[in-house]
Design an enzyme around this catalytic site. Structure first.
Site, mmCIF file in Angstrom:
data_model
loop_
_atom_site.group_PDB
_atom_site.id
_atom_site.type_symbol
_atom_site.label_atom_id
_atom_site.label_comp_id
_atom_site.label_asym_id
_atom_site.label_seq_id
_atom_site.Cartn_x
_atom_site.Cartn_y
_atom_site.Cartn_z
ATOM 1 N N THR A 198 -2.489 54.224 64.302
ATOM 2 C CA THR A 198 -2.541 53.135 63.312
ATOM 3 C C THR A 198 -2.520 51.820 64.079
ATOM 4 O OG1 THR A 198 -1.455 54.397 61.596
ATOM 5 C CG2 THR A 198 -1.119 52.018 61.513
ATOM 6 N N ARG A 226 -3.411 61.186 49.254
ATOM 7 C CA ARG A 226 -2.173 60.686 49.878
ATOM 8 C C ARG A 226 -2.353 59.282 50.461
ATOM 9 N NH1 ARG A 226 -0.468 58.808 55.173
ATOM 10 N NH2 ARG A 226 1.746 59.183 55.302
ATOM 11 N N GLY A 228 -0.192 56.321 52.746
ATOM 12 C CA GLY A 228 0.998 56.107 53.558
ATOM 13 C C GLY A 228 1.576 54.728 53.316
ATOM 14 N N ASP A 229 2.348 54.271 54.255
ATOM 15 C CA ASP A 229 3.014 52.958 54.134
ATOM 16 C C ASP A 229 2.090 51.802 54.513
ATOM 17 O OD1 ASP A 229 3.098 54.055 56.814
ATOM 18 O OD2 ASP A 229 4.235 52.273 57.349
ATOM 19 N N GLY A 252 4.720 57.603 57.366
ATOM 20 C CA GLY A 252 4.658 56.658 56.258
ATOM 21 C C GLY A 252 5.610 56.919 55.106
HETATM 22 N N1 ASP Z 1 1.989 54.986 58.968
HETATM 23 C C1 ASP Z 1 0.758 55.729 58.897
HETATM 24 C C2 ASP Z 1 0.760 56.606 57.684
HETATM 25 O O1 ASP Z 1 1.764 57.217 57.369
HETATM 26 C C3 ASP Z 1 0.506 56.586 60.110
HETATM 27 C C4 ASP Z 1 0.839 55.974 61.442
HETATM 28 O O2 ASP Z 1 1.342 54.866 61.537
HETATM 29 O O3 ASP Z 1 0.560 56.648 62.461
HETATM 30 O O4 ASP Z 1 -0.266 56.709 57.053
#
Ligand code: ASP
Length: 333
Positions: A198, A226, A228-229, A252
């Site tokens: 990310t 799905r 994520g954060d 996330g």
């Molecule tokens: N935070 C990201 C997610 O959960 C993944 C990551 O940061 O590697 O989608």
């Protein structure tokens, strides 16, 4: 008029008070940009010197692109957009080109951006085919009445706004496909952060404004839409001029439950903690206690940077002077 020596307690007190107040209207700040390219199981034994060099070079170019804008007096928002766009275009990271595969074998991209000066924000979740999701998140902030657009609706908005799309092949990389195929073979959908990469950036411009942004392909093998954060304002991204700017990376689900980015800034803004204490407190406190892994990059209005993580490594970098891009990968240099 009585003369006051520069070292007098009065002068030192005035200087200390001005420093504590931070940048005020009309007063210029020293620009700073910090970036990350994901946190996770990054082991030296899995790296080659050539690959390490590629990561350092990609991070360095993104820092140069962002810092160059700040040095020319351009806004923090433009600096982080430029830096993240470059990282999205690099196949090394899990964002834009090089994004991980969903369970079905496509790429669904998430991104968000926030302006610390105004509190405006934009985010997109689960979009397909958009070459630079950070540009689309920015457009949601600048040109729509909304903060968060998802899926086909976000793509419709992108088309209306003449946002650049790319064919599926643009997002493909062999190593992401191999990871996805291995997962499918084990018949095991995503349950944890299968991949790092990310990307995110935080910046302080010469006007004293902060901005933060984050972009990702999410988790390998993710399904059911799905998210994520990374596209969630307050979880993966947050910026407020009187607090700090944060971009997160990691598992996330934990970052959403804990509202990590907002929590760090609240500790700075309301609790009066330094960015280092607040960020480390959250990453090595609540995140670790609940079993989450990841890291953050944090920047305050005085240019102080914190980059804690509780994984083996986090691709990261900071630049605060021309020609001085500093990049790192592991916990120890
Ligand atoms: N935070 C990201 C997610 O959960 C993944 C990551 O940061 O590697 O989608």
């Amino acid at each position: 008029m009585p003369r006051i020596a520069p070292s007098s307690p009065l002068i030192r007190w005035i200087v200390a008070m001005l420093a504590a107040l931070g940048p005020m209207a009309g007063q210029s700040s020293e620009p700073v940009i910090a970036i990350h390219g994901g946190a996770g199981t990054i082991l030296r034994e899995n790296m080659t010197p050539a690959l390490e060099a590629e990561y350092h070079a990609a991070l360095g170019s993104a820092l140069e692109a962002g810092y160059g804008r700040l040095a020319r007096g351009e806004p923090a928002l433009d600096a982080i957009t430029a830096a993240i766009t470059l990282l999205e275009d690099s196949p090394l990271f899990n964002a834009g080109r090089g994004a991980v595969y969903t369970w079905e074998g496509s790429h669904e991209l998430d991104a968000s951006i926030m302006d610390g000066a105004t509190g405006r924000a934009g985010a997109v979740g689960g979009v397909r085919g958009v070459r630079n999701p950070i540009v689309l998140a920015r457009r949601v902030m600048d040109a729509s009445p909304h903060v968060f657009l998802a899926g086909p609706g976000a793509e419709d908005f992108a088309r209306e706004q003449d946002i650049v799309f790319a064919p599926d092949a643009w997002f493909h990389t062999d190593r992401r496909r191999e990871q996805w195929q291995a997962l499918r073979k084990r018949n095991q959908a995503a349950s944890g952060p299968m991949l790092i990469g990310t990307v995110g950036a935080v910046a302080l411009d010469t006007a004293g404004n902060l901005a933060a942004g984050t972009s990702t392909g999410g988790m390998t093998g993710k399904r059911w839409g799905r998210l994520g954060d990374s596209p969630v304002i307050g979880a993966g991204t947050w910026a407020r001029n009187d607090g700090c700017a944060v971009s997160a990376t990691g598992h996330g689900e934990y970052f959403i439950r804990l509202g990590i980015a907002h929590e760090i800034c609240a500790r700075v803004r309301i609790g009066g903690e330094s960015v280092e204490a607040a960020a480390s407190g959250v990453i090595h406190g609540a995140l670790e206690e609940t079993g989450g892994t990841g890291g953050v990059i944090v920047l305050d209005p005085d240019g102080r940077v914190a980059m804690p993580f509780n994984t083996q490594g986090m691709y990261r970098g900071v630049m605060r002077a021309a020609g001085e891009a500093r990049t790192a990968i592991y916990a120890e240099p």
